[in-house]
Design an enzyme around this catalytic site. Structure first.
Site, PDB file in Angstrom:
ATOM      1  N   GLY A  40     -12.654  -5.809 -52.762  1.00  0.00           N
ATOM      2  CA  GLY A  40     -11.454  -5.994 -51.937  1.00  0.00           C
ATOM      3  C   GLY A  40     -10.173  -5.582 -52.622  1.00  0.00           C
ATOM      4  N   GLY A 183      12.595  -5.334 -52.322  1.00  0.00           N
ATOM      5  CA  GLY A 183      11.623  -4.500 -51.616  1.00  0.00           C
ATOM      6  C   GLY A 183      10.728  -5.365 -50.757  1.00  0.00           C
ATOM      7  CG  HIS A 446       7.532  -7.812 -16.498  1.00  0.00           C
ATOM      8  ND1 HIS A 446       8.666  -7.669 -17.264  1.00  0.00           N
ATOM      9  CD2 HIS A 446       7.741  -8.867 -15.670  1.00  0.00           C
ATOM     10  CE1 HIS A 446       9.537  -8.607 -16.906  1.00  0.00           C
ATOM     11  NE2 HIS A 446       9.003  -9.344 -15.944  1.00  0.00           N
TER      12      HIS A 446
END
Ligand code: FAD
Ligand code: NAI
Length: 467
Positions: A40, A183, A446
């Protein structure tokens, strides 16, 4: 002697494991070598996944504290259970890393736990707990990722002066947290600890936050984060952190251009001034591969200067993002199998998972101006979107940039709730080289936040519904 591998991949992060899965699917004999003891990479273990688990939990905590009452939800005395919050984060990581191990088995990929080194052409030496073994292989893929960029004069101990890794596991909420660098990591992890109660001060060398992102977006983001309580010192550098006092860290700052120094006090300092490619002890010299400051040089479609040695992800040029590494991993496996895998570097989105989220893809206005390209712009504020109003999440806007002549979408920049999910619509449109009119004429449900994208596209056409 056993059959040589078709591919040996060094590094089991999003680049490496996606490369392994695709290579396995294409019928190649594959091994993946990972020294961490868990697959990972940075992303699953100490990056994307644990940070998002904490962002989600801390956002709910803050909402329970500040927003629930206004929605008519009364809670009892709100209490933070930090050990449980950290535990659920670790459980998310555990589950996902085990899932990757399962995928290796499913795709017949051999997984070796150990440090890999290129010993020569077609040879990878793996140093495991049991000793060293050498794998013979036709192709080698370098997927060794990146590491934290250190700051001279500031020693990271991962307890009081931390990198992102330490900041994902602080045992208590700091009273005062100083971030070095405004950042992505600073804003995301700074948001987590601010929501849980820390006073957060950000020291940034440049005169703006989030360098590289659209300037209008970054300006808006800074205004919103300042309103949330983060304090910003821009155009300012940290020259040292004094940790000699057992209780209080003393952070020395001065104007970036030089000038009078000042001291900030903190319980915890997070160093987040960027990441750098990691290729330590990889044996690149054994096959004559060169590096520059962006890591291993890739010539063409992930090929390095050494025959049959390939490179993907954070350890080579391009944005240091998990989805960029994944796409390169998949395309690289396809190339090795003689297919035409490729990555469209013009359509790699970037998302900052703060609240509100910030998302972008394609060119910024600054880039288009520098290129001298004529463009049209459509912008729509969430303040005028009905779903944002009902959700009381009206901060932000969607901005779409399109070519002035052809109307092709060149970029989109958004700040607002859920824009990290919404940006995928623009990515798909750009992949199909859509015009902004294509989005403007597409029926959107919507009431949803995605209607703001359609309205921004209508804005490019000059049909905006905005009053
Ligand atoms: P890595 O994930 O770094 O994996 C490389 C692996 O190689 C490591 O596990 C390492 O142990 C192993 N390795 C190195 N050398 C050797 C060797 N010689 N032998 C064996 N194994 C070796 N990106 C996003 O897109 N979205 C996010 O939300 C996001 N959040 C982040 C949050 C944080 C706090 C951080 C630090 C990063 C985040 N990133 C995010 C960036 C993302 O984690 C990286 O871009 C991504 O992990 C790069 O994948 P990679 O496969 O190139 O390298
Ligand atoms: P960053 O490159 O995003 O930001 C670093 C900041 O530090 C910049 O604003 C820079 O100007 C500043 N800086 C540099 N030197 C400095 C100094 N000496 N003093 C003060 N400020 C200084 O790097 P960050 O936040 O460390 O993240 C590393 C990388 O990890 C990101 O670039 C991104 O690729 C990845 N990441 C991605 C995430 C996402 O996709 N949501 C989340 C977190 C990390």
């Amino acid at each position: 002697m056993s059959e040589p591998y078709d591919v040996v991949i060094i590094g089991g992060g999003p680049g490496g494991y996606n490369c392994a899965i695709r290579a396995g699917q294409l019928g190649l004999k594959v091994a993946i070598v990972e020294k961490r003891g868990r697959l990972g990479g940075t992303c699953l273990n100490v990056g994307c996944i644990p940070s998002k688990a904490l962002l989600h939990a801390s956002e709910l905590y803050e909402a329970a504290d500040k927003e629930f009452a206004g929605l008519g939800i009364r809670t009892g005395g709100l209490e933070l259970d930090l050990p449980q919050m950290l535990k659920q984060k670790d459980e998310a990581v555990d589950g996902l890393t085990k899932g990757i191990e399962f995928l290796m088995k499913k795709n017949k990929v051999d997984y070796l736990v150990g440090k890999g080194r290129i010993a020569g052409a077609g040879k990878v030496e793996v140093e495991t707990e049991e000793g060293k073994q050498t794998l013979d292989t036709k192709h080698i893929v370098i997927a060794t990722g990146s590491e934290v960029t250190p700051l001279p004069g500031v020693e990271i101990d991962e307890k009081r002066v931390v990198s992102s890794t330490g900041a994902l596991s602080l045992e208590k909420v700091p009273g005062k947290l100083v971030l070095i660098g405004a950042g992505v990591i600073g804003l995301e992890l700074g948001s987590v600890w601010r929501r849980l109660g820390a006073d957060v001060t950000v020291v940034e060398y440049l005169d703006r936050i989030l360098p590289g992102m659209d300037g209008e977006l970054a300006k808006n983001a800074q205004r919103i984060f300042a309103k949330q309580g983060m304090e910003f010192h821009l155009s300012t550098k940290v020259t040292g952190v004094d940790a000699s006092d057992a209780d209080t860290l003393k952070v020395t700052i001065e104007p970036a251009e030089g000038g009078e120094a000042r001291t900030l006090e903190a319980d915890t300092v997070l160093v987040c001034i960027g990441r750098r490619p990691y290729t330590e002890g990889l044996g690149l010299e054994n096959v004559g591969i060169e590096t520059d400051k962006r890591g291993v040089i890739a010539n063409d479609h992930f090929r390095t200067s050494a025959e049959n040695v390939w490179v993907i992800g954070d350890c080579t040029s391009g944005p240091m993002l998990a989805h960029k590494a994944e796409d390169e991993g998949t395309a690289c496996a396809e190339r090795i199998a003689g297919k035409a895998g490729h990555v469209n570097y013009g359509v790699i989105p970037g998302v900052v998972y703060t609240a509100p989220e910030i998302a972008a893809v394609g060119k910024t206005e600054e880039e288009l101006k520098a290129e001298g390209r004529k463009y049209k712009k459509g912008k729509f504020p969430f303040q005028a979107n009905s779903r944002a109003r009902t959700n009381h999440q009206t901060e932000g806007f969607v901005k779409i940039l399109a070519d002035a002549g052809t109307d092709e979408i060149l970029g989109a920049h958004m700040i607002g709730a859920n824009v990290g999910e919404m940006i995928a619509e623009i990515c798909l449109a750009m992949e199909f080289q859509a015009a902004s009119e294509d989005i403007a004429r597409t029926c959107h449900p919507h009431p949803t936040l995605t209607e703001a994208i359609r309205q921004a596209a209508m804005g490019v056409e000059g049909w905006t519904m905005q009053a």
